[in-house]
Design a protein around this motif. Structure first.
Motif, PDB file in Angstrom:
ATOM      1  N   GLU A  37      -1.299  -4.226   0.841  1.00 56.64           N
ATOM      2  CA  GLU A  37      -1.753  -3.479  -0.332  1.00 56.64           C
ATOM      3  C   GLU A  37      -0.589  -2.763  -1.008  1.00 56.64           C
ATOM      4  O   GLU A  37      -0.484  -2.757  -2.233  1.00 56.64           O
ATOM      5  CB  GLU A  37      -2.833  -2.473   0.063  1.00 56.64           C
ATOM      6  CG  GLU A  37      -4.159  -3.120   0.388  1.00 56.64           C
ATOM      7  CD  GLU A  37      -5.193  -2.140   0.904  1.00 56.64           C
ATOM      8  OE1 GLU A  37      -4.907  -0.920   0.987  1.00 56.64           O
ATOM      9  OE2 GLU A  37      -6.302  -2.596   1.239  1.00 56.64           O
ATOM     10  N   GLN A  38       0.300  -2.176  -0.220  1.00 60.49           N
ATOM     11  CA  GLN A  38       1.440  -1.450  -0.767  1.00 60.49           C
ATOM     12  C   GLN A  38       2.376  -2.375  -1.537  1.00 60.49           C
ATOM     13  O   GLN A  38       3.033  -1.955  -2.486  1.00 60.49           O
ATOM     14  CB  GLN A  38       2.222  -0.755   0.353  1.00 60.49           C
ATOM     15  CG  GLN A  38       1.500   0.419   0.955  1.00 60.49           C
ATOM     16  CD  GLN A  38       2.231   0.976   2.171  1.00 60.49           C
ATOM     17  OE1 GLN A  38       3.107   0.343   2.749  1.00 60.49           O
ATOM     18  NE2 GLN A  38       1.854   2.183   2.560  1.00 60.49           N
ATOM     19  N   GLN A  39       2.449  -3.643  -1.115  1.00 62.90           N
ATOM     20  CA  GLN A  39       3.385  -4.580  -1.732  1.00 62.90           C
ATOM     21  C   GLN A  39       2.670  -5.603  -2.614  1.00 62.90           C
ATOM     22  O   GLN A  39       3.264  -6.597  -3.019  1.00 62.90           O
ATOM     23  CB  GLN A  39       4.219  -5.254  -0.637  1.00 62.90           C
ATOM     24  CG  GLN A  39       5.052  -4.234   0.130  1.00 62.90           C
ATOM     25  CD  GLN A  39       5.904  -4.849   1.214  1.00 62.90           C
ATOM     26  OE1 GLN A  39       6.428  -5.947   1.058  1.00 62.90           O
ATOM     27  NE2 GLN A  39       6.060  -4.138   2.320  1.00 62.90           N
ATOM     28  N   ASP A  40       1.398  -5.338  -2.901  1.00 61.53           N
ATOM     29  CA  ASP A  40       0.586  -6.189  -3.765  1.00 61.53           C
ATOM     30  C   ASP A  40       0.604  -7.647  -3.296  1.00 61.53           C
ATOM     31  O   ASP A  40       0.823  -8.572  -4.083  1.00 61.53           O
ATOM     32  CB  ASP A  40       1.054  -6.083  -5.220  1.00 61.53           C
ATOM     33  CG  ASP A  40       0.006  -6.587  -6.199  1.00 61.53           C
ATOM     34  OD1 ASP A  40      -1.201  -6.507  -5.881  1.00 61.53           O
ATOM     35  OD2 ASP A  40       0.394  -7.080  -7.270  1.00 61.53           O
ATOM     36  N   LEU A  41       0.366  -7.836  -1.982  1.00 62.48           N
ATOM     37  CA  LEU A  41       0.334  -9.165  -1.387  1.00 62.48           C
ATOM     38  C   LEU A  41      -1.052  -9.433  -0.817  1.00 62.48           C
ATOM     39  O   LEU A  41      -1.808  -8.511  -0.524  1.00 62.48           O
ATOM     40  CB  LEU A  41       1.373  -9.269  -0.260  1.00 62.48           C
ATOM     41  CG  LEU A  41       2.818  -9.061  -0.679  1.00 62.48           C
ATOM     42  CD1 LEU A  41       3.706  -8.940   0.545  1.00 62.48           C
ATOM     43  CD2 LEU A  41       3.275 -10.197  -1.572  1.00 62.48           C
ATOM     44  N   GLU A  42      -1.367 -10.689  -0.633  1.00 63.67           N
ATOM     45  CA  GLU A  42      -2.655 -11.074  -0.074  1.00 63.67           C
ATOM     46  C   GLU A  42      -2.656 -10.859   1.439  1.00 63.67           C
ATOM     47  O   GLU A  42      -1.696 -11.222   2.125  1.00 63.67           O
ATOM     48  CB  GLU A  42      -2.945 -12.535  -0.396  1.00 63.67           C
ATOM     49  CG  GLU A  42      -4.325 -12.982   0.024  1.00 63.67           C
ATOM     50  CD  GLU A  42      -4.637 -14.396  -0.430  1.00 63.67           C
ATOM     51  OE1 GLU A  42      -5.424 -15.051   0.256  1.00 63.67           O
ATOM     52  OE2 GLU A  42      -4.087 -14.822  -1.447  1.00 63.67           O
ATOM     53  N   PHE A  43      -3.734 -10.297   1.949  1.00 62.16           N
ATOM     54  CA  PHE A  43      -3.907 -10.086   3.390  1.00 62.16           C
ATOM     55  C   PHE A  43      -4.512 -11.335   4.002  1.00 62.16           C
ATOM     56  O   PHE A  43      -5.497 -11.865   3.503  1.00 62.16           O
ATOM     57  CB  PHE A  43      -4.809  -8.870   3.636  1.00 62.16           C
ATOM     58  CG  PHE A  43      -5.245  -8.729   5.067  1.00 62.16           C
ATOM     59  CD1 PHE A  43      -4.370  -8.245   6.020  1.00 62.16           C
ATOM     60  CD2 PHE A  43      -6.523  -9.079   5.452  1.00 62.16           C
ATOM     61  CE1 PHE A  43      -4.760  -8.108   7.343  1.00 62.16           C
ATOM     62  CE2 PHE A  43      -6.929  -8.946   6.766  1.00 62.16           C
ATOM     63  CZ  PHE A  43      -6.045  -8.456   7.714  1.00 62.16           C
ATOM     64  N   ASP A  44      -3.931 -11.823   5.096  1.00 58.15           N
ATOM     65  CA  ASP A  44      -4.445 -12.996   5.811  1.00 58.15           C
ATOM     66  C   ASP A  44      -4.979 -12.535   7.155  1.00 58.15           C
ATOM     67  O   ASP A  44      -4.220 -12.246   8.078  1.00 58.15           O
ATOM     68  CB  ASP A  44      -3.343 -14.026   5.994  1.00 58.15           C
ATOM     69  CG  ASP A  44      -3.817 -15.290   6.707  1.00 58.15           C
ATOM     70  OD1 ASP A  44      -5.005 -15.365   7.112  1.00 58.15           O
ATOM     71  OD2 ASP A  44      -3.003 -16.213   6.848  1.00 58.15           O
ATOM     72  N   GLY A  45      -6.284 -12.453   7.286  1.00 53.24           N
ATOM     73  CA  GLY A  45      -6.915 -11.975   8.515  1.00 53.24           C
ATOM     74  C   GLY A  45      -6.991 -13.000   9.622  1.00 53.24           C
ATOM     75  O   GLY A  45      -7.502 -12.711  10.694  1.00 53.24           O
ATOM     76  N   SER A  46      -6.480 -14.199   9.389  1.00 49.08           N
ATOM     77  CA  SER A  46      -6.578 -15.256  10.396  1.00 49.08           C
ATOM     78  C   SER A  46      -5.321 -15.408  11.255  1.00 49.08           C
ATOM     79  O   SER A  46      -5.238 -16.333  12.060  1.00 49.08           O
ATOM     80  CB  SER A  46      -6.882 -16.594   9.711  1.00 49.08           C
ATOM     81  OG  SER A  46      -5.776 -17.007   8.933  1.00 49.08           O
ATOM     82  N   LEU A  47      -4.364 -14.508  11.097  1.00 50.16           N
ATOM     83  CA  LEU A  47      -3.111 -14.628  11.847  1.00 50.16           C
ATOM     84  C   LEU A  47      -3.313 -14.354  13.330  1.00 50.16           C
ATOM     85  O   LEU A  47      -4.194 -13.587  13.723  1.00 50.16           O
ATOM     86  CB  LEU A  47      -2.072 -13.648  11.296  1.00 50.16           C
ATOM     87  CG  LEU A  47      -1.662 -13.826   9.844  1.00 50.16           C
ATOM     88  CD1 LEU A  47      -0.668 -12.739   9.449  1.00 50.16           C
ATOM     89  CD2 LEU A  47      -1.097 -15.202   9.593  1.00 50.16           C
TER      90      LEU A  47
END
Length: 64
Positions: A37-47
């Protein structure tokens, strides 16, 4: 059982171990979501745990 930890330049890093294929921990997910969120990137919850640890480390380095 968690993988052993080594400290490199004041930061903990998990050594590759048996839990590398397991899903990331809740703590990792929270930290990764905040960094994304801080770097305006997509979060990938499958890692996996190992992938999340590497991603977190990379994003923290990018902030410095």
């Amino acid at each position: 059982m968690m993988a052993p930890i080594k400290v490199v330049a004041g930061k903990e890093e998990r050594l590759m171990g048996a839990d590398d294929g397991e899903p990331m921990t809740e703590e990792q997910a929270v930290r990764l979501r905040v960094l994304c969120e801080q770097q305006d990137l997509e979060f990938d919850g499958s890692l996996t745990r190992a992938e999340a640890e590497a991603r977190i480390h990379g994003l923290e380095e990018a902030q410095d």
